[in-house]
Scaffold this motif. Structure first.
Motif, PDB file in Angstrom:
ATOM      1  N   THR A 124      27.754 -45.943 -37.581  1.00  0.00           N
ATOM      2  CA  THR A 124      26.439 -46.065 -36.963  1.00  0.00           C
ATOM      3  C   THR A 124      25.682 -44.738 -37.003  1.00  0.00           C
TER       4      THR A 124
ATOM      5  N   GLY B 211      11.606 -62.145 -32.277  1.00  0.00           N
ATOM      6  CA  GLY B 211      12.821 -61.766 -31.559  1.00  0.00           C
ATOM      7  C   GLY B 211      13.190 -62.766 -30.489  1.00  0.00           C
ATOM      8  N   GLY B 213      12.098 -63.223 -27.687  1.00  0.00           N
ATOM      9  CA  GLY B 213      10.938 -63.809 -27.030  1.00  0.00           C
ATOM     10  C   GLY B 213      10.461 -65.099 -27.680  1.00  0.00           C
ATOM     11  N   SER B 237      14.959 -60.322 -35.202  1.00  0.00           N
ATOM     12  CA  SER B 237      15.840 -59.337 -34.560  1.00  0.00           C
ATOM     13  C   SER B 237      17.252 -59.912 -34.513  1.00  0.00           C
ATOM     14  N   VAL B 252      16.311 -57.871 -39.500  1.00  0.00           N
ATOM     15  CA  VAL B 252      15.799 -56.526 -39.747  1.00  0.00           C
ATOM     16  C   VAL B 252      16.523 -55.568 -38.815  1.00  0.00           C
ATOM     17  N   GLN B 274      18.493 -49.961 -32.733  1.00  0.00           N
ATOM     18  CA  GLN B 274      19.059 -50.541 -33.963  1.00  0.00           C
ATOM     19  C   GLN B 274      18.043 -51.390 -34.705  1.00  0.00           C
ATOM     20  N   ASP B 291       5.753 -57.637 -22.142  1.00  0.00           N
ATOM     21  CA  ASP B 291       6.136 -56.526 -21.271  1.00  0.00           C
ATOM     22  C   ASP B 291       5.457 -55.241 -21.747  1.00  0.00           C
ATOM     23  N   GLY B 306       0.866 -59.448 -24.129  1.00  0.00           N
ATOM     24  CA  GLY B 306       0.511 -60.834 -23.866  1.00  0.00           C
ATOM     25  C   GLY B 306       1.614 -61.767 -24.303  1.00  0.00           C
TER      26      GLY B 306
HETATM   27  C1  LIG Z   1      26.002 -51.755 -33.808  1.00  0.00           C
HETATM   28  C2  LIG Z   1      24.755 -52.528 -33.468  1.00  0.00           C
HETATM   29  C3  LIG Z   1      23.946 -52.975 -34.507  1.00  0.00           C
HETATM   30  C4  LIG Z   1      22.766 -53.680 -34.249  1.00  0.00           C
HETATM   31  N1  LIG Z   1      21.989 -54.065 -35.305  1.00  0.00           N
HETATM   32  C5  LIG Z   1      20.797 -54.661 -35.037  1.00  0.00           C
HETATM   33  C6  LIG Z   1      19.920 -55.041 -36.103  1.00  0.00           C
HETATM   34  O1  LIG Z   1      20.227 -54.875 -37.298  1.00  0.00           O
HETATM   35  N2  LIG Z   1      18.732 -55.604 -35.794  1.00  0.00           N
HETATM   36  C7  LIG Z   1      18.335 -55.819 -34.503  1.00  0.00           C
HETATM   37  O2  LIG Z   1      17.226 -56.346 -34.307  1.00  0.00           O
HETATM   38  N3  LIG Z   1      19.155 -55.511 -33.488  1.00  0.00           N
HETATM   39  C8  LIG Z   1      20.370 -54.949 -33.723  1.00  0.00           C
HETATM   40  N4  LIG Z   1      21.194 -54.657 -32.666  1.00  0.00           N
HETATM   41  C9  LIG Z   1      20.858 -55.207 -31.330  1.00  0.00           C
HETATM   42  C10 LIG Z   1      19.850 -54.402 -30.554  1.00  0.00           C
HETATM   43  O3  LIG Z   1      20.527 -53.417 -29.800  1.00  0.00           O
HETATM   44  C11 LIG Z   1      19.068 -55.332 -29.582  1.00  0.00           C
HETATM   45  O4  LIG Z   1      19.985 -55.998 -28.759  1.00  0.00           O
HETATM   46  C12 LIG Z   1      18.192 -56.367 -30.281  1.00  0.00           C
HETATM   47  O5  LIG Z   1      17.398 -55.746 -31.263  1.00  0.00           O
HETATM   48  C13 LIG Z   1      17.314 -57.059 -29.268  1.00  0.00           C
HETATM   49  O6  LIG Z   1      16.529 -58.049 -29.890  1.00  0.00           O
HETATM   50  P1  LIG Z   1      15.136 -58.474 -29.268  1.00  0.00           P
HETATM   51  O7  LIG Z   1      14.226 -57.313 -29.236  1.00  0.00           O
HETATM   52  O8  LIG Z   1      14.684 -59.683 -29.985  1.00  0.00           O
HETATM   53  O9  LIG Z   1      15.556 -58.952 -27.807  1.00  0.00           O
HETATM   54  P2  LIG Z   1      15.278 -58.306 -26.399  1.00  0.00           P
HETATM   55  O10 LIG Z   1      15.663 -56.888 -26.363  1.00  0.00           O
HETATM   56  O11 LIG Z   1      15.836 -59.220 -25.406  1.00  0.00           O
HETATM   57  O12 LIG Z   1      13.703 -58.323 -26.311  1.00  0.00           O
HETATM   58  C14 LIG Z   1      12.944 -59.483 -26.240  1.00  0.00           C
HETATM   59  C15 LIG Z   1      11.522 -59.060 -25.995  1.00  0.00           C
HETATM   60  O13 LIG Z   1      10.683 -60.197 -26.051  1.00  0.00           O
HETATM   61  C16 LIG Z   1       9.696 -60.084 -25.056  1.00  0.00           C
HETATM   62  N5  LIG Z   1       9.236 -61.444 -24.744  1.00  0.00           N
HETATM   63  C17 LIG Z   1       9.926 -62.451 -24.167  1.00  0.00           C
HETATM   64  N6  LIG Z   1       9.184 -63.567 -24.100  1.00  0.00           N
HETATM   65  C18 LIG Z   1       7.985 -63.274 -24.640  1.00  0.00           C
HETATM   66  C19 LIG Z   1       6.797 -64.008 -24.855  1.00  0.00           C
HETATM   67  N7  LIG Z   1       6.686 -65.300 -24.516  1.00  0.00           N
HETATM   68  N8  LIG Z   1       5.763 -63.379 -25.434  1.00  0.00           N
HETATM   69  C20 LIG Z   1       5.838 -62.079 -25.785  1.00  0.00           C
HETATM   70  N9  LIG Z   1       6.950 -61.335 -25.623  1.00  0.00           N
HETATM   71  C21 LIG Z   1       8.012 -61.924 -25.047  1.00  0.00           C
HETATM   72  C22 LIG Z   1      10.365 -59.373 -23.913  1.00  0.00           C
HETATM   73  O14 LIG Z   1       9.414 -58.724 -23.114  1.00  0.00           O
HETATM   74  C23 LIG Z   1      11.287 -58.405 -24.655  1.00  0.00           C
HETATM   75  O15 LIG Z   1      10.675 -57.140 -24.868  1.00  0.00           O
HETATM   76  C24 LIG Z   1      22.392 -53.961 -32.909  1.00  0.00           C
HETATM   77  C25 LIG Z   1      23.194 -53.521 -31.873  1.00  0.00           C
HETATM   78  C26 LIG Z   1      24.368 -52.812 -32.127  1.00  0.00           C
HETATM   79  C27 LIG Z   1      25.207 -52.349 -30.982  1.00  0.00           C
END
Ligand SMILES: Cc1cc2nc3c(=O)[nH]c(=O)nc-3n(C[C@H](O)[C@H](O)[C@H](O)COP(=O)(O)OP(=O)(O)OC[C@H]3O[C@@H](n4cnc5c(N)ncnc54)[C@H](O)[C@@H]3O)c2cc1C
Lengths: 262, 324
Positions: A124, B211, B213, B237, B252, B274, B291, B306
């Motif tokens: 990483t 993602g 969301g 995500s 991604v 990440q 958020d 929004g």
């Molecule tokens: C070794 C390792 C490798 C990883 N590799 C990757 C990788 O390659 N790619 C990756 O993406 N992640 C990776 N991760 C995971 C990363 O740490 C996060 O957990 C992940 O990116 C979170 O995805 P997210 O942003 O979709 O979800 P969350 O962090 O849960 O965020 C969701 C977001 O959506 C918003 N939201 C919710 N509902 C709505 C709505 N109706 N309208 C507008 N906004 C809304 C929230 O406010 C929040 O900000 C890795 C983690 C580790 C430990």
């Protein structure tokens, strides 16, 4: 029959910390907390599953190269269930590149004895993702890498590789080098019992002379690549942030049009 | 002038865009000589010539498809040896795909050379080519060079413009004898990825990602509709992939694809380190998140606080209306 598995693991600076370079342009490992690379937890997990699913007498050894603190990574792997650990530590290893790392790993794996090597898909911190292929090249055994599924039966390793343009089914005879991705299945948490048991498991320490490697083959001096400059990326200039009050989509479209995207 | 070997990524003779970008970079350090292997290798020559390949070394054999990585290493090594014997070799450039990096690394070890992976730029230097990389989730930019042997460098997609630069592109058959290790890992089955009709994620000029969301596989239709209105690729995500809402090939980030498009639109993505690792070098970044404190807003050129279920469809309508 017995099956000897060696899992390579790396102790890395926490990615959520403020990672930076030291004065000699190597990764600064002093100022940021370290941990077992999350991507290597998947390797430990798959090795343990292969062991649990096997009728053979399986021994899982975890191997790391790194400073004293790297023992933490070994302890974590042992508490997950690995049987024993090897720590390669030597001051001359500071600044070793991927080619040098593969040399030390290959020598240590040979000295330990192995039928199967299991690695994570990439570290990483360095994120090159080439060490498993290099170790296979050095050991002269099949490379079965980037697997999202893996199994071992009757001296054959099989797996699924989700490649860039196709999903491939792979097969090779042992001994072999395998790497697994973060799609291979969640890694287990160490249990309390596992943590207690790990304290009694053997951790062997080797240095370069144990592996018959000369100091000039590794470290910064032995690196075949040279980082000339490392500059912090300027913070992105603060963008415009609007709150959607019904016009958010329209405002965004105007921005995209102003940037000639539509 | 010294020659530069360029490893050709192609599908049955159709050259993929990152290879053409490599030809642009290769011309900065020497005369590009392309190496095309496997089924359809000969059909790549015309396109490669248009983009600057002085020579195209080709070799077709079933081993390239039937066994993993090593046959390609054997062939590239044969190309290195033949070019080095006839003149001087300035560098070997390989596209930074997962397989490309493995091929490059094994080649580098065999020919006693250093390797640099995931370069985002390349320029000529007094002591050999200098590669720019983006490290620690793109928070640092480094410039490196190789201090031993013939530089072997892998380059990420979207690192240079594709330029027309007509050259001879003379086809020459490469002589390859496979090593006894070439057949070690058998490919017993292959399922090509189904084409979605959308641009390739890593090559696209615009990427629209969803993602956690997005909250459900069926809701990804909203993300796809926006992507289609812009002619974009769709990303996701890891949270969305792990939930089973979108395929892993579209992920991604650090353990998914690394993208560097002109425009990246993140909807319902928080911006974890990440995830940033895979998109932070995008030229323009836009986010929609409910958020206002989400870390993704630290990166954006334009952000909308929004609900994506309101903003994304409205944006799609607006884009369609403007495009007529
Ligand atoms: C070794 C390792 C490798 C990883 N590799 C990757 C990788 O390659 N790619 C990756 O993406 N992640 C990776 N991760 C995971 C990363 O740490 C996060 O957990 C992940 O990116 C979170 O995805 P997210 O942003 O979709 O979800 P969350 O962090 O849960 O965020 C969701 C977001 O959506 C918003 N939201 C919710 N509902 C709505 C709505 N109706 N309208 C507008 N906004 C809304 C929230 O406010 C929040 O900000 C890795 C983690 C580790 C430990």
């Amino acid at each position: 029959m017995s099956l000897r598995i060696v899992v390579t693991v790396k102790y890395v600076p926490d990615a959520t910390g403020d990672r930076h370079f030291a004065d000699d342009l190597t990764v600064d490992r002093d100022d940021v907390d370290g941990l077992l690379s999350e991507l290597d937890e998947y390797a430990v997990e798959q090795a343990l599953q292969i062991s649990e699913n096997s009728d053979d007498d399986v021994e899982v050894t975890v191997l790391t190269i790194g400073p004293e603190d790297a023992k933490d990574a070994l302890r974590k792997a042992l508490s997950m269930g690995a049987d024993k650990a090897i720590h390669v530590e030597d001051d001359d290893l500071h600044g070793t590149d991927a080619i040098g790392t593969s040399l030390v790993l290959a020598k240590a794996i040979e000295k330990a004895g192995y039928d199967l090597v299991v690695s994570g898909m990439a570290s990483t911190d360095g994120t090159m993702g080439v060490v498993p292929a290099l170790v296979a090249e050095r050991l002269g055994v099949p490379q079965v890498t980037l697997l999202s599924e893996v199994s071992v039966e009757d001296g054959t390793v099989k797996g699924r590789r989700d490649g860039d343009s196709a999903t491939e089914q792979l097969e090779a005879s042992l001994p072999a080098v395998v790497s697994v991705t973060d799609q291979s299945g969640e890694a287990r948490y160490p249990s309390f019992k596992g943590i207690m048991a790990a304290k009694k498991k053997p951790v062997q320490s080797w240095d370069l002379s144990d592996l018959e490697i000369d100091a000039d083959e590794v470290g910064l001096a032995g690196a075949w690549t040279k980082v000339e400059t490392a500059t912090e990326r300027p913070a992105r200039t603060a963008g415009t942030i609007v709150k959607d009050e019904g016009e958010g989509g329209k405002q965004l479209a105007e921005f995209l049009a102003s940037q000639k995207f539509i | 002038m010294a020659e530069v070997l360029v490893y050709v990524d192609h599908v049955d003779g159709a050259v993929r865009k990152p290879t053409l970008e490599l030809l642009t970079l290769a011309r900065r350090v020497g005369e590009p000589v392309a190496v095309a292997l496997g089924n359809g290798a000969g059909d790549t020559a015309a396109t490669l010539a248009e983009h600057g390949a002085v020579k195209v070394l080709t070799h077709e054999a079933s081993e390239y498809a039937d066994y993993l990585v090593v046959p390609k290493v054997d062939a590239l090594q044969a190309a290195v040896e033949s070019v080095s014997a006839a003149g001087s070799l300035a560098a070997v450039l390989v596209p930074s795909s997962a397989e490309g990096k493995e091929i490059a690394a094994r080649l580098a070890l065999r020919i006693g050379s250093g390797i640099i992976t995931d370069a985002v730029d390349l320029e000529a230097g007094d002591e050999g080519p200098v590669a720019t990389q983006s490290v620690f989730a793109a928070s640092y930019t480094t410039k490196s060079r190789i201090s031993k042997g013939t530089p072997v460098i892998t380059v990420k997609p979207n690192s240079a413009a594709v330029e027309a630069a007509p050259a001879a592109g003379a086809v020459e058959a490469l002589t390859v004898s496979f090593s006894d290790k070439a057949t070690g890992t058998k490919v017993t089955g292959r399922t090509p990825r189904e084409s979605t009709g959308r641009p390739e994620l890593t090559e696209a000029a615009i990427v629209v990602s969803g993602g956690r969301g997005v909250n459900g596989a069926e809701n990804f239709a909203i993300i796809e509709a926006l992507a289609d209105s812009l002619g974009a690729a769709v990303g996701a995500s890891r949270a969305a992939v792990d939930a089973g809402w979108y395929p892993h090939t579209n992920q991604v980030g650090q353990t998914g694809k690394s993208v560097s498009p002109q425009l990246y639109i993140a909807s319902g993505i928080s911006g974890a380190i990440q995830h940033r690792a895979g998109m932070q070098t995008s030229k323009t970044i836009v986010a929609i998140n409910k958020d206002a404190e989400a870390p993704i807003f630290e990166l954006v050129d334009y952000g909308v606080v929004g609900d994506l279920f309101d903003v994304v469809p409205a944006l799609t309508e607006e884009v369609k209306a403007r495009k007529g």
